[in-house]
Design an enzyme around this catalytic site. Structure first.
Site, PDB file in Angstrom:
ATOM      1  N   PRO A  73     -25.804  14.240  26.669  1.00  0.00           N
ATOM      2  CG  PRO A  73     -23.654  14.731  26.059  1.00  0.00           C
ATOM      3  CD  PRO A  73     -24.724  15.616  26.534  1.00  0.00           C
ATOM      4  CB  CYS A  74     -25.160  11.714  30.791  1.00  0.00           C
ATOM      5  SG  CYS A  74     -24.765  10.675  32.117  1.00  0.00           S
ATOM      6  N   GLY A  75     -24.934   8.774  28.952  1.00  0.00           N
ATOM      7  CA  GLY A  75     -25.533   7.542  28.593  1.00  0.00           C
ATOM      8  C   GLY A  75     -25.505   7.198  27.262  1.00  0.00           C
TER       9      GLY A  75
END
Length: 232
Positions: free
Chosen positions: A179-181
């Site tokens: 889920p980064c970003g």
């Protein structure tokens, strides 16, 4: 309906996620009746070490989505229900065996879960893949089932794009899209829309916008009617 403001950071509260999840399932059912339905799984226990205010008591689930793969060369075959994505629904174990045997196809099954991440404060897509006999698929096999654009990204980024981690509710290893970003591109996606910029995006429709992007990574497309209806 609550609306996001121009200063919104692209994240969701646990309460907003629960509301958005139920709206998402209702709209999916209404606009994509030919496919299996997303449904809410209650899990009051939840991930450990979370304060009650951070905890979402459940997650969304979509199960037994099928990809037919040629047993000879492992090329993905399209199906009537989800022709472009490669997913289809096959009903009945006996029918499965007959179909796979007669057409020399192997059936790969996928289960998808949308889980709230308390650390990133955004939804996360978890999934597992397995053969008709229950054997789990390795990442190299999954890569062949993904859309071409996703396979290319996976080849370049490998374990930073799709990671194998413990499912926060099931305590078993599942793959997940990192889920980064997410909050950054969700803010750009939602506040960059002219209608949303003018009227404000209803936070209840967050998952519709989010899945219209994330679903394509694994070959699941959001019905156009769902996207259109959130702009009305």
């Amino acid at each position: 309906m609550g609306c996001v403001s121009p200063s919104w950071d692209g994240t969701l509260s646990p309460k907003d996620f629960s509301v958005a999840a139920h709206v998402f399932t209702e709209r999916w059912e209404r606009n994509k009746s030919a496919s299996p339905s997303w449904f809410w799984v209650n899990s009051p226990k939840g991930p450990p070490l979370l304060a009650s205010s951070q905890h979402v008591e459940g997650y969304l689930s979509l199960e037994s989505m099928c990809v037919l793969v040629s047993a000879e060369d492992s090329n993905e075959e399209s199906c009537a229900v989800e022709e472009e994505a490669g997913f289809c629904e096959i009903e009945g174990a006996a029918d499965n065996a007959t179909l796979v045997q007669s057409k020399h196809h192997e059936a790969h099954y996928y289960d998808f879960h949308i889980v709230y991440s308390s650390s990133f404060r955004v939804p996360v897509l978890y999934f597992r893949a397995y053969c008709s006999d229950g054997r789990p698929l390795l990442l190299n096999d999954i890569e062949k089932d993904l859309p071409a654009c996703s396979s290319k990204v996976l080849l370049e980024t490998k374990w930073s794009f799709i990671t194998l981690e413990e499912h926060p509710f099931l305590n078993r290893p599942w793959y997940k899209l990192h889920p980064c970003g997410t909050s950054e591109w969700m803010k750009l996606l939602c506040l960059g829309d002219e209608v949303a910029a003018k009227n404000g995006l209803a936070i209840e429709l967050y998952l519709v916008s989010w899945f219209s992007v994330v679903g394509q990574v694994v070959g699941l497309k959001t019905p156009l009617e769902m996207v259109k209806s959130q702009r009305n």
